[in-house]
Design an enzyme around this catalytic site. Structure first.
Site, PDB file in Angstrom:
ATOM      1  N   SER A 104      -9.939  -0.824   6.979  1.00  0.00           N
ATOM      2  CA  SER A 104      -9.374  -0.643   5.643  1.00  0.00           C
ATOM      3  C   SER A 104      -8.768  -1.888   5.016  1.00  0.00           C
ATOM      4  CB  SER A 104      -8.318   0.470   5.667  1.00  0.00           C
ATOM      5  OG  SER A 104      -8.933   1.724   5.839  1.00  0.00           O
ATOM      6  N   LYS A 131       0.842  -1.204   0.000  1.00  0.00           N
ATOM      7  CA  LYS A 131       0.000   0.000   0.000  1.00  0.00           C
ATOM      8  C   LYS A 131       0.875   1.251   0.000  1.00  0.00           C
ATOM      9  CE  LYS A 131      -4.025   1.838   2.580  1.00  0.00           C
ATOM     10  NZ  LYS A 131      -4.904   1.560   3.746  1.00  0.00           N
ATOM     11  N   SER A 149      -9.723   1.627   2.914  1.00  0.00           N
ATOM     12  CA  SER A 149      -8.902   2.446   2.038  1.00  0.00           C
ATOM     13  C   SER A 149      -7.894   1.648   1.221  1.00  0.00           C
ATOM     14  CB  SER A 149      -8.150   3.494   2.878  1.00  0.00           C
ATOM     15  OG  SER A 149      -7.235   2.878   3.784  1.00  0.00           O
TER      16      SER A 149
END
Length: 449
Positions: free
Chosen positions: A180, A75, A156
């Site tokens: 997330s 990420k 996210s």
């Protein structure tokens, strides 16, 4: 590609699969339509070099590292040496490359991971939907295979989940502050494990809420979740080997089952029935401490985000996603005294919940109340965006406030839109949750989920 990372590792170790060949397939997937907008940058050259080095090491008769040169995505809020970390934002686009790997990335690299690229995300990780106006929003590849419609990936860690679902990575390093990891895993038919936050280091990352941020992974199976957790937390999971009939599981009356859509309600009820038939003791309980939780979560995240973003917002707010900037600015109005009150309220909440859940091995709930929403209405309407974000974060964020651990695993039937089943518990019950999840996954697979 093989079904999961463990299977691929076995093939590599037996010489039936070359890590470099697997990596080239991952890169093909990364560049495919299914993975469009899932990455903000790839590490193709270094990833291929890592895979080739792992193959050479194995041919020389040396022990293979744990991940054997197979692809793992990262990420875009974790520092990877030699690349900038931009948290899905234009604001950090000019950031200098990281000098060193953050601890979570360093542990993956030491385990032999071929780090394939930085994945797209909600800007600064501040939404559960996965929308990003700067890099575009990757579409949900799992739902597109079912109904062909443009649905959100969840966030996210949006690109992280898409990288796994589309075949660009065997697993994805992500973060979970309010859901997330688990939200995109649930919406894309994957496994997302949020460990107890203190077990994995978050240094070298762009923070959202230091009190809640957790470094963890999205995988294709529970056994892969165990492997990634052992690497990221640098600890060994110790299963208890207790049979399911010796487990005591709870289902909560309040909040968790409010507003379920038909697909989620049906999949959840089928899952409970399958587990009960396999011998699980499932009790419906009430958790009164849940009543005052929501105000704590919003206030703590906003004020901690505001503390980090204040200078950037003052200078460059026009470059932010306006929806993210508005949410961060909510923290501007929260006083230090109120923040301390919220921290004290959280400690009281944790103590009350731990007392209520004593004696249960885990709680069962839908990970999120609905299947993946359509993308376009959320792009068009701030009202729809806010409502959908609150709904998707509702169940998962409770576990973060609890300082607990949780895993989401797929529980939908064949040819149905993905639905997540969440198993969760209090802090440091990670091994129990993972052990249970292995058993639950086997039962649901046998039942056709």
């Amino acid at each position: 590609m093989s079904d999961d990372l463990r299977e691929a590792l076995q093939r590599v170790q037996e010489g039936r699969l070359q890590a470099a060949d697997a990596l080239r397939q991952n890169l093909d997937a990364l560049r495919s339509d299914a993975c469009s907008q899932a990455f903000v940058r790839d590490f193709a050259a270094s990833a291929l070099a890592c895979a080739e080095a792992a193959d050479a090491q194995r041919r020389a008769g040396l022990p293979a590292p744990a991940l054997a040169g197979l692809a793992i995505s990262v990420k875009d809020l974790f520092d990877v040496a030699g690349f900038p970390t931009t948290a899905g934002s234009r604001v950090l686009a000019g950031a200098a490359p990281a000098a060193v790997d953050c601890p979570a990335v360093a542990r993956l690299r030491r385990a032999g991971a071929a780090l394939i690229g930085h994945t797209n995300m909600t800007e600064f990780a501040y939404s559960g939907l996965g929308l990003n106006p700067h890099h575009g929003t990757p579409l949900n590849p799992a739902t597109r295979r079912i109904d062909g419609l443009a649905r959100i990936p969840g966030g996210s860690s949006s690109g992280a989940a898409v990288s796994v679902a589309a075949g660009a990575a065997w697993a994805a390093l992500g973060s979970d502050t309010g859901g997330s990891i688990r939200i995109p895993a649930a919406l894309q038919g994957l496994v997302g494990f949020k460990n107890t936050a203190r077990l994995t280091p978050t240094e070298g990352t762009v923070p959202l809420s230091p009190a809640l941020d957790t470094a963890c992974a999205i995988t294709r199976s529970v056994r892969d979740a165990v492997l990634l957790h052992e690497i990221l937390a640098d600890r060994q999971v110790k299963p208890s080997a207790r049979p399911l009939r010796a487990r005591r599981l709870a289902v909560v009356k309040e909040i968790f089952q409010d507003g379920l859509d038909a697909a989620t309600a049906a999949a959840f009820e089928r899952s409970l029935a399958a587990l009960a038939q396999a011998g699980a003791q499932i009790e419906t309980i009430s958790l009164p401490p849940l009543a005052g939780l929501v105000s704590y979560r919003v206030s703590s995240v906003a004020i901690e985000a505001w503390a980090w973003h204040k200078p950037l917002l003052s200078a460059r707010e026009a470059e932010y996603d306006p929806r993210v900037a508005r949410r961060i600015r909510e923290g501007e109005a929260i006083s230090g005294a109120e923040y301390l009150e919220r921290l004290a309220a959280r400690r009281a909440f944790i103590a009350a919940m731990e007392a209520q859940l004593r004696g249960f091995d885990a709680v069962l709930s839908p990970t999120v109340p609905v299947v993946a929403p359509l993308l376009q209405p959320l792009l068009d309407s701030d009202t729809d965006y806010v409502a959908a974000n609150a709904l998707l974060l509702r169940n998962t964020s409770i576990v973060n406030a609890l300082d607990g651990c949780a895993i989401s695993l797929p529980c939908q039937g064949a040819d149905e839109l993905p639905v997540g089943l969440m198993l969760w518990s209090t802090a440091l019950q990670d091994d129990t949750v993972l052990d249970l999840a292995l058993q639950v996954e086997a039962i649901l697979t046998k039942a056709g989920h």
